[in-house]
Design an enzyme around this catalytic site. Sequence first.
Site, PDB file in Angstrom:
ATOM      1  N   ASP A   9      -0.893  -5.448  -3.578  1.00 24.52           N
ATOM      2  CA  ASP A   9      -0.815  -6.238  -2.361  1.00 24.52           C
ATOM      3  C   ASP A   9      -0.492  -7.687  -2.720  1.00 24.52           C
ATOM      4  OD1 ASP A   9      -1.609  -6.086   0.707  1.00 24.52           O
ATOM      5  OD2 ASP A   9      -2.418  -7.960  -0.072  1.00 24.52           O
ATOM      6  N   GLU A 107       3.285  -4.714   0.271  1.00 27.44           N
ATOM      7  CA  GLU A 107       2.351  -3.794  -0.360  1.00 27.44           C
ATOM      8  C   GLU A 107       3.028  -2.486  -0.751  1.00 27.44           C
ATOM      9  OE1 GLU A 107      -0.788  -2.175   2.115  1.00 27.44           O
ATOM     10  OE2 GLU A 107       0.356  -2.598   3.932  1.00 27.44           O
TER      11      GLU A 107
END
Length: 340
Positions: A9, A107
Amino acid sequence: MSRWVLHVDLDQFVAAVELLRHPDLRGRPVVVGGDGDPAKRGVVSTASYEARAYGVHSGLPLRTAARRCPDAVFLPVDRDAYEAASSRVMATLREFDAVVEVAGWDEAFLAVDGDPEETARLVQRRVRETADLDCTVGIGRNKLQAKLATGFGKPAGVFRLTDETWFEVLGDRPTDALWGVGAKTARRLAAMGAGTVAELADADPRVLAERFGPATGPWLVRLAHGRDASPVVGTPYVPRSRSRETTFQHDLDDWDEVRSEVARLARRVADDVAAERRAATRVVVKVRYAPFVTRTHGHALPAPATGAPEIEEAALAALDRFAERRPVRLLGVRAEFPER
């Protein structure tokens, strides 16, 4: 089957990309949203950690953000810059010996073998070298565990969450800490005596099936145990929808004008759908009433379509479902594609 799943992320992604272009703003509160003018209507797309300390977050009206953090620097949204940065990161991740599933701009999941911490640190180093961006990596035995682990590793850290540590880390947390459980569902669960993850894990799946449905009820219990059978898949990421929206600097009081604006947005969405070369199956209209109450209604297309007439007709049919004719500050139209 790979032993580990990593969730990568990118930290404060949009703000981080802007700081690369404006290094003089490092350490200062930065807010990205709209055309960058907090005197106009619009919402925050993202905020730097320095701005978040003042309570500025995604979705907050820009004017409210300016009141909360008057020293913030406001910048306009630049989608092309973010897409370019995202592409560099995802290309870097695909260089690893792993199955890579892109989950969005910022992500991705990786299915890997070997030492997960070692791989995670290598991922962080390579992303920093190729894109000059920081990322947090969550490690788990499945996508659910890895996704939730990321939240405990931010910023720029590595965190492992497994069956052995699941309840130690999450057991006392409210159920909306789980990926996929929203505030409304959490309130319903709490009213049943399942206010925490541990309490939900102890709930009777049959009782939940009666309240939430035969599929959703047992799934909630599995979720509370940290179980997730969904695989990491390496097929190219494709958007699930295409949307357009606009915020009006002055409320629209005339609903004939609202109808015209929805039709205009629907035609723009239809152009996007045609460029995607995928047929839409459902159209959703979003209305944000003044001062800041948002409602949505959808309309299923009778048959998958890419044409502007069909999408416009569906958008107007969805608009007709709005009973209130109050002043409007924002309109949005979204065309949804079928799941692959």
